[in-house]
Design an enzyme around this catalytic site. Structure first.
Site, PDB file in Angstrom:
ATOM      1  N   HIS A 306       0.858  -1.191   0.000  1.00 51.25           N
ATOM      2  CA  HIS A 306       0.000   0.000   0.000  1.00 51.25           C
ATOM      3  C   HIS A 306       0.890   1.235   0.000  1.00 51.25           C
ATOM      4  CE1 HIS A 306      -3.164   2.831   1.140  1.00 51.25           C
ATOM      5  NE2 HIS A 306      -4.013   1.892   0.764  1.00 51.25           N
ATOM      6  N   ASP A 364      -7.866  -5.380   0.074  1.00 56.76           N
ATOM      7  CA  ASP A 364      -8.348  -6.264  -1.001  1.00 56.76           C
ATOM      8  C   ASP A 364      -7.961  -7.718  -0.810  1.00 56.76           C
ATOM      9  OD1 ASP A 364      -7.574  -3.457  -2.885  1.00 56.76           O
ATOM     10  OD2 ASP A 364      -9.602  -4.268  -2.669  1.00 56.76           O
TER      11      ASP A 364
END
Ligand code: SDX
Length: 429
Positions: A306, A364
């Site tokens: 991320h 996710d």
């Protein structure tokens, strides 16, 4: 705090850059006057060191793995709140009173149907179109219908457009799904909850009654809330940039949906589940870990890493707990995909490559496992992310529009193209 400043020294000249302090998070260097004073641009293609706006909606502490919606930790909201209450919070800044929540819920509930003529849009798409392609098209086309909520300078128009999109995105996503599987559209039911209504519109068929499973209803509501907003991510920045030109709200949200579709962003939930399926069994995990580390291999572990979180994504933690709970309650604990996901996470979190680059599972990584257990095809994972993120896009768009100092977003560049030259006739080339 006294006016702090940073001093830039360039070619023997000094330029003062005011330092602005947030309520929490890093200070920022205010470079708004830099080009006018020093005739230089700053350069930050992926915006890794750039604050694009001032916002009071969502705060992320990437090192601490913390996510706050209007100051409230996501873990507390996931445990005690609902998606619609979180929508009110994100849009209005405070948790609603009982009366405010009831009014907001009623207004959203009574806007869930789409104009009957919009059903024709779907007929123009191939049945095997990706639902995200359909959603970009149909949401953008909302501005062809709802002419009474297009004026961005009218507070009431902005409010009506916002409620319409919060209410209608689930209906449009469910219609995209039904169209893709050749089943008739299912109308919204005002007697159901926001999440329950979405499940019903996706899975009910005229041939038999459909009863919303409360376990799935709660899990869906939590998934929606966990994805609701996330500061200035790529799709939210797209919505802000589109909105800065004065584009109508439906066009701005359609732009956000288009950006979210990318596998590096919201498309990662679909890509992640497809990756877990490709890995198939736990014994093949080392092969894929090696590929993820191979600089010559474009393969990346989808659902990992991320830009902001250099610690666990707090949403992934809640999602992992929810995956265990939902699959357990559905009696599919020995789900092979979940086993592969957990073992992949364990191995990666012990691997020097991932540890050194601070790559952790993100939102996710587990969401697809739950959505698949609910009966959704992978092609519906990102549309569900889009439904959830609609409130974040709208809240950020409203915040931007109501900023009286707002300007159209217009970045500059580092030009590396040809110098000025004269046209060459065809005969001379
Ligand atoms: C979302 O911004 C948001 O807030 C987004 C989001 C939201 O709620 O809106 O949180 C939703 O988009 C989550 C992210 C979903 N995407 C994926 O899961 C796709 C896989 N992840 C990567 O593509 C990547 O981690 C990104 C895109 C998420 C972040 O990319 P960055 O910040 O640009 O980091 P990077 O690409 O510069 O990577 C840093 C290093 C690189 O190695 P070096 O060049 O330094 O040697 O880490 C490596 C990368 O190669 N790396 C990975 C990796 N992610 C980064 N290596 C293997 N597998 C990965 N997943």
């Amino acid at each position: 705090m006294a006016d702090r400043k940073a001093t830039l020294t360039l070619d023997g000249k000094e330029f003062d850059l005011p330092v602005l302090s947030p309520n929490i998070g890093p200070d920022v260097l205010d470079i708004r006057k830099l080009y006018g004073q020093a005739d230089v641009f700053t350069y930050d293609p992926g915006f890794t060191s750039t604050a694009s706006c001032e916002s009071a909606i969502t705060f992320i502490d990437g090192d601490a793995g913390e996510l706050l919606y209007r100051g409230y930790p996501i873990e507390q909201l996931a445990e005690k709140s609902t998606h619609l209450e979180t929508c009110y919070l994100l849009m209005n800044g405070e948790l609603p009173t009982a009366a405010q929540l009831n009014d907001f819920t009623n207004r959203v509930t009574r806007h869930t149907m789409v104009h009957e003529q919009m059903h024709q849009f779907f007929r123009g798409f191939r049945r095997d179109a990706h639902p995200m392609a359909t959603m970009v098209g149909v949401v953008g086309a909302m501005s062809a219908f709802y002419h009474d909520s297009l004026d961005i300078n009218d507070e009431w128009h902005r409010e009506v457009a916002s409620i319409r999109m919060i209410a209608k995105l689930p209906t449009i996503a469910a219609m995209a799904y039904k169209y893709s599987v050749g089943q008739p559209f299912v109308y919204p039911k005002n007697s159901l909850s926001y999440a329950g209504n979405f499940l019903n519109m996706c899975f009910a068929v005229p041939a038999e009654d459909y009863v919303v499973n409360p376990i799935l209803e709660k899990a869906m509501d939590r998934i929606m809330m966990l994805h609701a907003d996330h500061e200035q991510n790529a799709s939210t920045s797209t919505v802000r940039l589109a909105g800065s030109s004065g584009a109508n709200p439906f066009a701005c949200i359609a732009a956000g949906i288009a950006c979210l579709w990318g596998p590096a962003h919201g498309g990662a939930n679909q890509a992640c589940l497809e990756m877990l399926r490709e890995i198939g069994t736990v014994d093949r995990i080392p092969e894929f870990i090696a590929r993820a580390k191979d600089k010559n291999d474009p393969f990346r572990l989808m659902g990992f890493g991320h830009r902001v979180y250099k610690n666990f994504d707090p949403r992934a933690k809640v999602m992992k707990e929810s995956a265990d709970e939902v699959l357990g309650l559905l009696g599919i604990e020995n789900n092979e995909t979940l086993k592969v996901a957990k073992e992949l996470e364990r191995i990666a979190l012990e691997d020097e490559y991932f540890v050194s680059k601070k790559l952790y599972p993100n939102v996710d990584f587990y969401s697809g496992i739950i959505l698949e257990a609910m009966g959704f095809p992978t092609s519906m994972f990102t549309p569900i992310f889009a439904i959830s993120r609609t409130i974040g896009w709208i809240s950020q768009w409203k915040e931007m529009i109501s900023d009286p100092t707002g300007k159209i977003g217009r970045p500059r560049q580092l030009y590396v193209g040809p110098l000025k030259r004269d046209y060459l006739d065809l005969r001379a080339r």
